[in-house]
Design a protein around this motif. Structure first.
Motif, short mmCIF file in Angstrom:
data_model
loop_
_atom_site.label_atom_id
_atom_site.label_comp_id
_atom_site.label_asym_id
_atom_site.label_seq_id
_atom_site.Cartn_x
_atom_site.Cartn_y
_atom_site.Cartn_z
N ASN A 3 0.80 -1.13 -0.12
CA ASN A 3 0.02 0.03 -0.02
C ASN A 3 0.90 1.11 -0.03
OD1 ASN A 3 -2.57 1.80 0.49
ND2 ASN A 3 -1.55 1.91 2.46
N TYR A 4 1.86 1.25 0.78
CA TYR A 4 2.83 2.34 1.01
C TYR A 4 3.62 2.56 -0.25
CZ TYR A 4 0.74 3.81 5.34
OH TYR A 4 -0.06 4.15 6.53
N ILE A 5 4.10 1.36 -0.88
CA ILE A 5 4.66 1.45 -2.25
C ILE A 5 3.72 2.30 -3.22
CG2 ILE A 5 5.45 0.11 -4.12
CD1 ILE A 5 6.40 -1.88 -2.15
N PHE A 6 2.54 1.87 -3.01
CA PHE A 6 1.50 2.77 -4.09
C PHE A 6 1.61 4.16 -3.66
CE2 PHE A 6 -1.47 -1.25 -4.36
CZ PHE A 6 -0.75 -1.88 -5.59
N SER A 7 1.55 4.31 -2.53
CA SER A 7 1.63 5.58 -2.12
C SER A 7 2.77 6.57 -2.51
CB SER A 7 1.64 5.78 -0.40
OG SER A 7 1.41 7.19 0.31
N SER A 8 4.01 5.87 -2.31
CA SER A 8 5.15 6.59 -2.98
C SER A 8 5.20 6.93 -4.51
CB SER A 8 6.29 5.65 -2.56
OG SER A 8 6.36 4.50 -3.23
N ILE A 9 4.64 5.78 -5.11
CA ILE A 9 4.28 6.18 -6.57
C ILE A 9 3.48 7.34 -6.86
CG2 ILE A 9 3.53 5.20 -8.69
CD1 ILE A 9 4.37 2.51 -7.64
N THR A 10 2.33 7.49 -6.46
CA THR A 10 1.30 8.73 -6.40
C THR A 10 2.01 10.09 -6.02
OG1 THR A 10 0.28 8.06 -4.48
CG2 THR A 10 -0.54 7.21 -6.18
N VAL A 11 2.70 9.89 -4.97
CA VAL A 11 3.19 11.15 -4.58
C VAL A 11 4.47 11.53 -5.27
CG1 VAL A 11 4.47 12.26 -2.72
CG2 VAL A 11 2.51 10.75 -2.02
N LYS A 12 5.12 10.75 -5.83
CA LYS A 12 6.18 10.94 -6.68
C LYS A 12 5.86 11.43 -8.02
CE LYS A 12 10.77 11.62 -7.82
NZ LYS A 12 10.22 12.43 -8.86
N THR A 13 4.65 11.27 -8.57
CA THR A 13 4.25 11.16 -10.07
C THR A 13 3.25 12.44 -10.09
OG1 THR A 13 2.68 9.59 -10.01
CG2 THR A 13 4.83 8.89 -10.66
N TYR A 14 2.80 12.81 -9.17
CA TYR A 14 1.79 13.87 -9.02
C TYR A 14 2.29 15.13 -9.84
CZ TYR A 14 -0.91 17.89 -7.35
OH TYR A 14 -1.49 19.06 -7.52
#
Length: 509
Positions: free
Chosen positions: A424-435
């Motif tokens: 879940n937090y890997i998903f989170s890091s992807i979304t935060v980085k790509t925003y």
């Protein structure tokens, strides 16, 4: 009164038998229960204080990036570096989840203590940082503390609370996270251009938690039992149930400390690959995927920036405080109503609300970008963002975390819970980085349209695939995901003989 005898068998095991049944006065029993509940509440609140400092790392980037990028900042960063500062915490969280698994096996209290200490270190590194790289290191350490924080506090509350209060107390971790995010937004509003002072204020919370953990928090009876410290476990459990020291333990205390029956020669991977493990694993991964890619955590990490880009005309820092307050109110509502509402219906309502309000915001921004004049004074985007956050707390933001602790079979719960949280937090890091890249490529309205589509797909997902666990025991939930029910024989040691309990399972492990 009752009398408890203990004896050693030939293998060195300790067997304890309750010879007579102790029946307290009903009024006295009520007083014990009330005293025990108060003690459970105090201990659970102290344990959840360890969540406050680490959870502030979620919202810190939302209030610190703007002052860090200002010309007056003593540490100069650009937009790319600002994005990495926001992402660093999300990258550290999965490592914290892994570390938490090791520390929890060495004690719930120790795990809470280490979490607070790591959080203090992270905030102090940020406060003392003189370069961008040092801020990055502090954010990573804070992320590790965040990953370590939530599971131990939830497990602690579950293991010390009585069955009547357990469903409420295990939601207090989500409430603590919401409080932490709100508090850091308030600090950002008070100390608008002082990111160092915000970090220093955040460090005070894990410091207080460290003192509380050392001075007040007791180890849980379940952990003591599993380590063979049976007499200590029984005495601690008496405290949590409000029973005086000089009163013999009633039979139900032995029942609470009864170890689960285990079959020999268990193949761990075989249990991992069973249908009753893989199906809930797939469902929760899907739920977490839509949680992250519908923009929930992006708004938390980039609160001030999101408010500005959405066309809100109020002070962005005040807007962040309103977001934090809305999230807290929604989380408190879910905590109070979780037993009545269940999991599935609130998730559907939550996804629908997210879709509607994010959709309205997308249309609003699209019209603004096309040159249309909307004389609303910035009211529409304020309402849309706050209602989007409120709607998310009713289901998507809270419920998947709660379900992690109840849908997995006992034999693989620890492993799959940790794995699910990490992914879940890997998903989170992807979304935060790509925003930021998404905003450049798609425009403001394009990003919010993307969030609308993912919110809608997430609503369809929970409608068709999310099971309802309301009112079901853990065994019934496990059977629900199985093709056929497995019958587990009652252990021979657990018997009722002439109305008396034969507690032969009470032994050195």
């Amino acid at each position: 009164m009752s009398k408890v005898n203990g004896m050693n068998d030939s293998n060195g095991h300790v067997e304890t038998h309750l010879e007579t049944k102790f029946v307290p006065d009903p009024e006295e029993e009520k007083r014990w229960e009330k005293k025990g509940v108060m003690y459970q509440i105090i201990m659970s609140l102290c344990a959840n204080s360890s969540v406050l400092g680490p959870s502030m790392a979620f919202g810190y980037s939302g209030v610190a990036l703007t002052p860090l990028m200002s010309p007056t900042s003593d540490v100069k960063i650009d937009k790319v570096q600002a994005n990495w500062i926001a992402t660093a915490t999300a990258l550290g969280i999965p490592f914290g989840c892994i570390v938490s698994g090791y520390t929890m096996r060495r004690g719930r209290k120790l795990s809470l203590l280490i979490t607070s200490i790591v959080s203090i270190v992270g905030w102090l590194v940020i406060y003392l940082a003189g370069t961008y790289e040092q801020i990055l290191v502090g954010r990573i350490i804070s992320g590790i503390a965040t990953g370590m924080a939530s599971v131990p506090a939830t497990v602690y509350s579950a293991e010390v609370s009585s069955p009547k209060w357990r469903s409420i107390m295990i939601t207090w971790t989500s409430v603590s996270i919401a409080i932490g995010v709100l508090v850091v937004y308030i600090f950002g509003y008070i100390f608008k251009d002082d990111w160092r002072m915000v970090a220093l204020m955040c460090a005070l919370f894990p410091l207080v938690s460290t003192v509380l953990t050392l001075a007040v928090v007791l180890e849980t009876p379940i952990w003591l039992r599993d380590r063979g410290r049976l007499d200590e476990a029984l005495q601690v459990l008496k405290k949590f149930r409000g029973i005086p020291k000089d009163v013999p333990p009633p039979p139900q205390l032995y029942e609470e400390l009864k170890p689960r029956p285990q079959r020999k020669k268990q193949n761990f991977m075989k249990h991992m690959l069973k249908r009753n493990a893989m199906v809930p694993f797939a469902i929760l991964l899907g739920y977490f995927f839509f949680q992250q890619f519908s923009g929930l955590f992006i708004i938390v990490y980039y609160a001030v920036d999101i408010i500005q880009s959405a066309g809100v005309t109020i002070d962005p820092n005040l807007g962040a405080v309103l977001i934090g307050l809305t999230r807290l109110v929604g989380t408190l509502l879910v905590s109070c109503m979780s037993e009545k509402l269940g999991r599935r219906k609130p998730s559907i309502v939550s996804g629908s609300a997210m879709t509607i309000f994010m959709g309205v915001l997308s249309v609003y921004l699209l019209l603004k970008d096309k040159g249309y004049s909307i004389n609303d004074g910035g009211l529409i985007p304020v309402i849309c963002i706050l209602m989007y956050i409120f709607g998310s707390t009713l289901g998507f933001l809270v419920i998947p975390f709660a379900m992690v602790g109840e849908v997995y079979p006992t034999k693989v719960k620890e492993a799959l819970s940790g794995l699910t949280t990490c992914i879940n937090y890997i998903f989170s890091s992807i979304t935060v980085k790509t925003y930021p890249d998404m905003e450049v490529a798609m425009g403001r309205h394009g990003v919010f349209i993307f969030f609308t589509v993912l919110s809608f797909l997430g609503t369809l997902f929970v409608t068709f695939f999310l099971p309802e666990t309301k009112g079901k025991t853990l065994s019934e939930i496990e059977d629900m995901f199985s093709r056929k029910k497995e019958v587990v024989d009652t252990p021979e040691e657990e018997k009722m003989v002439d109305g008396k309990y034969d507690i032969c399972f009470w032994r050195k492990l």
